[in-house]
Design a protein around this motif. Structure first.
Motif, mmCIF file in Angstrom:
data_model
loop_
_atom_site.group_PDB
_atom_site.id
_atom_site.type_symbol
_atom_site.label_atom_id
_atom_site.label_comp_id
_atom_site.label_asym_id
_atom_site.label_seq_id
_atom_site.Cartn_x
_atom_site.Cartn_y
_atom_site.Cartn_z
ATOM 1 N N GLY A 68 0.799 -1.210 0.000
ATOM 2 C CA GLY A 68 0.000 0.000 0.000
ATOM 3 C C GLY A 68 0.837 1.267 0.000
ATOM 4 O O GLY A 68 0.290 2.372 -0.043
ATOM 5 N N ALA A 69 2.163 1.141 0.035
ATOM 6 C CA ALA A 69 3.052 2.300 0.105
ATOM 7 C C ALA A 69 3.430 2.771 -1.296
ATOM 8 O O ALA A 69 3.802 1.968 -2.150
ATOM 9 N N ASP A 70 3.352 4.075 -1.520
ATOM 10 C CA ASP A 70 3.791 4.687 -2.776
ATOM 11 C C ASP A 70 5.263 5.036 -2.596
ATOM 12 O O ASP A 70 5.612 6.066 -2.003
ATOM 13 N N TRP A 71 6.134 4.173 -3.115
ATOM 14 C CA TRP A 71 7.582 4.319 -2.909
ATOM 15 C C TRP A 71 8.078 5.655 -3.462
ATOM 16 O O TRP A 71 8.861 6.361 -2.810
ATOM 17 N N ALA A 72 7.604 6.029 -4.623
ATOM 18 C CA ALA A 72 8.038 7.294 -5.219
ATOM 19 C C ALA A 72 7.585 8.471 -4.378
ATOM 20 O O ALA A 72 8.349 9.424 -4.150
ATOM 21 N N GLU A 73 6.354 8.438 -3.898
ATOM 22 C CA GLU A 73 5.847 9.539 -3.084
ATOM 23 C C GLU A 73 6.618 9.666 -1.777
ATOM 24 O O GLU A 73 6.937 10.778 -1.335
ATOM 25 N N LEU A 74 6.936 8.537 -1.149
ATOM 26 C CA LEU A 74 7.706 8.589 0.087
ATOM 27 C C LEU A 74 9.075 9.209 -0.150
ATOM 28 O O LEU A 74 9.556 10.016 0.653
ATOM 29 N N ALA A 75 9.720 8.838 -1.254
ATOM 30 C CA ALA A 75 11.039 9.390 -1.565
ATOM 31 C C ALA A 75 10.945 10.871 -1.899
ATOM 32 O O ALA A 75 11.723 11.692 -1.409
ATOM 33 N N PHE A 76 9.968 11.228 -2.728
ATOM 34 C CA PHE A 76 9.792 12.610 -3.156
ATOM 35 C C PHE A 76 9.507 13.507 -1.947
ATOM 36 O O PHE A 76 10.125 14.573 -1.766
ATOM 37 N N ALA A 77 8.568 13.068 -1.105
ATOM 38 C CA ALA A 77 8.197 13.855 0.073
ATOM 39 C C ALA A 77 9.353 13.978 1.047
ATOM 40 O O ALA A 77 9.558 15.031 1.656
ATOM 41 N N SER A 78 10.125 12.917 1.177
ATOM 42 C CA SER A 78 11.275 12.959 2.070
ATOM 43 C C SER A 78 12.277 14.000 1.609
ATOM 44 O O SER A 78 12.826 14.770 2.411
ATOM 45 N N HIS A 79 12.521 14.079 0.315
ATOM 46 C CA HIS A 79 13.465 15.057 -0.222
ATOM 47 C C HIS A 79 12.976 16.487 -0.026
ATOM 48 O O HIS A 79 13.763 17.400 0.219
ATOM 49 N N LEU A 80 11.662 16.696 -0.150
ATOM 50 C CA LEU A 80 11.120 18.049 -0.057
ATOM 51 C C LEU A 80 10.764 18.453 1.360
ATOM 52 O O LEU A 80 10.278 19.559 1.594
ATOM 53 N N GLY A 81 10.998 17.550 2.304
ATOM 54 C CA GLY A 81 10.773 17.897 3.701
ATOM 55 C C GLY A 81 9.326 17.909 4.122
ATOM 56 O O GLY A 81 8.993 18.465 5.177
ATOM 57 N N ASP A 82 8.425 17.312 3.306
ATOM 58 C CA ASP A 82 7.018 17.290 3.710
ATOM 59 C C ASP A 82 6.551 15.879 4.056
ATOM 60 O O ASP A 82 5.382 15.546 3.915
ATOM 61 N N ALA A 83 7.500 15.060 4.510
ATOM 62 C CA ALA A 83 7.155 13.685 4.874
ATOM 63 C C ALA A 83 7.173 13.516 6.387
ATOM 64 O O ALA A 83 8.029 14.068 7.077
#
Length: 430
Positions: free
Chosen positions: A313-328
């Protein structure tokens, strides 16, 4: 998901070869202009394949050259705010470009981090994580084949900075090794150009696994662990010389991974200094535990982004993208996505024939879901200029030929791998 004040344009260096383009979705959810950098030849090939278009597509003859990419982006009036890589060949340039421009993922991925090739990864583990088991290996840059005899046979010969199995060969003796080295030296890397070097290593027999994860503040979060289904195939025009081909994967949630795999992932991140972003690890299950093979500093290709989501159920790309942009939010490994009926196990194979697709259509069991995604007919190569075919030679050899993808999920945990194995048993290596 939308955040205010996007930091600039999203730049992806290299197109995904599986066509999923998950980062494109991440950028558009945030209102960021999405920019793709690729060779002119591959941009033309993508159009023939009918892939989705980015907002801006910048043609660069050598995307592996960060200075050339930077100049092309400036000429196209692109203002990068986030630079990520979609393909292994260009991961080195992607991180170098981000550092030069002082944009994300620099310095979050590590102030001094740079992605290491396969040889450099091995050497970094020897220095910084000697407890991690790995095959004995030697660089072949100087052509010292006699020293490699001490590794025993069989051996695996591979380019230090290849991808997708390009040029990875199994040899049973010194004569075959010589032929393998000649073969690799005659190959061009993706997009043209030579490999950075060649590595020879002892062959370790055992089940193959791949780990998909995200690094956050230096911590390794495993999203999933896949059993890899791999076959040996004879190299065209080289009787007796075989290479490897990934046939499929069976994915399970990272929460189910044994402690030694979590420890291995963390040791690898620590040894190479990678602190933020997506990663994947290939390992072998040797007689005494996991054995490191190689590490990638990007999302996996081959449909694995979708398979991770199917399983967890995890969106791997979204988790990585959000982590980079500081909104995770702080990451933790997701639980099995039993709500979608997968039971936490899902798998896929890349079918190479109508017979395999027909066999998949015949798989009917209570609680089992079989999805068949047929590939579009291959484009007519004659529509491309001769120079394009030369640049695309490695892509055409390693990323074409699929008749479709078969995804199996649901039912008891042991049924997914059993059903997938039944479809491709005639191809799998022993």
């Amino acid at each position: 998901m939308t955040t205010g004040n996007p930091p600039g344009d999203f730049v992806q260096v290299g197109a995904t070869r599986d066509g999923l383009d998950p980062y494109l979705d991440c950028a558009r959810r945030r209102g960021m202009r999405a920019v793709l950098v690729e060779t002119p030849a591959y941009l033309r090939w993508r159009r023939l394949l009918g892939r989705r278009e980015f907002d801006v597509e910048v043609a660069v003859a050598r995307p592996q050259d960060p200075d050339a990419v930077r100049a092309a982006l400036t000429a196209a009036a692109v203002v990068p705010g986030l630079v990520l890589t979609g393909f292994e060949r260009y991961v080195y340039a992607g991180f170098a470009l981000a550092e030069a421009l002082r944009v994300t993922p620099w310095p979050g991925a590590g102030v001094d981090f740079r992605p290491l090739d396969k040889r450099e990864q091995r050497e970094a583990l020897l220095r910084g994580a000697p407890q991690v088991a790995q095959p004995r290996f030697l660089p072949m840059d100087l052509g010292d084949q006699d020293a490699a005899d001490g590794l025993g046979f069989p051996q695996v010969i591979k380019p230090a900075d290849g991808g997708g199995g390009l040029g990875v060969l199994l040899v049973d003796g010194a004569a075959q090794r010589g032929r393998a080295l000649d073969r690799i030296r005659a190959l061009a890397n993706y997009g043209g150009g030579a490999f950075s070097g060649i590595v020879v290593e002892e062959f370790v027999k055992g089940p193959e696994l791949s780990l998909q994860g995200v690094a956050q503040h230096g911590g390794a979060v495993l999203l999933s662990v896949c059993e890899k289904l791999t076959c040996l195939e004879e190299v065209p025009g080289e009787p007796g010389l075989s290479g490897f081909r990934e046939v499929g994967h069976v994915a399970r949630p990272g929460t189910d991974a044994p402690p030694e795999l979590h420890a291995l992932a963390q040791a690898c991140l620590d040894a190479v200094g990678y602190r933020a972003g997506p990663f994947h690890l290939d390992v072998l299950q040797g007689p005494t535990g996991p054995v490191f093979v190689e590490m990638g500093f990007r999302l996996s290709g081959g449909g694995l982004v979708a398979l991770v989501e199917k399983t967890t159920g995890a969106d791997w790309a979204e988790l990585a993208f959000a982590s980079h942009l500081g909104d995770a939010a702080p990451l933790r490994a997701p639980s099995p996505d039993t709500g979608t009926g997968t039971g936490g196990v899902a798998g896929q194979i890349s079918a190479v024939s109508e017979a395999e697709l027909a066999a998949a259509e015949a798989l009917q069991e209570p609680g089992i879901t079989v999805e068949i995604r047929r590939a579009a007919p291959p484009p007519d190569h004659s529509a491309l200029p001769a120079d394009d075919l030369s640049v695309l030679a490695s892509d055409l050899a390693r990323h074409t030929g699929s008749a479709g993808r078969v995804v199996v999920s649901g039912g008891p945990a042991d049924r997914v791998p059993a059903l997938l194995h039944s479809l491709v048993a005639h191809r799998l290596r022993g």
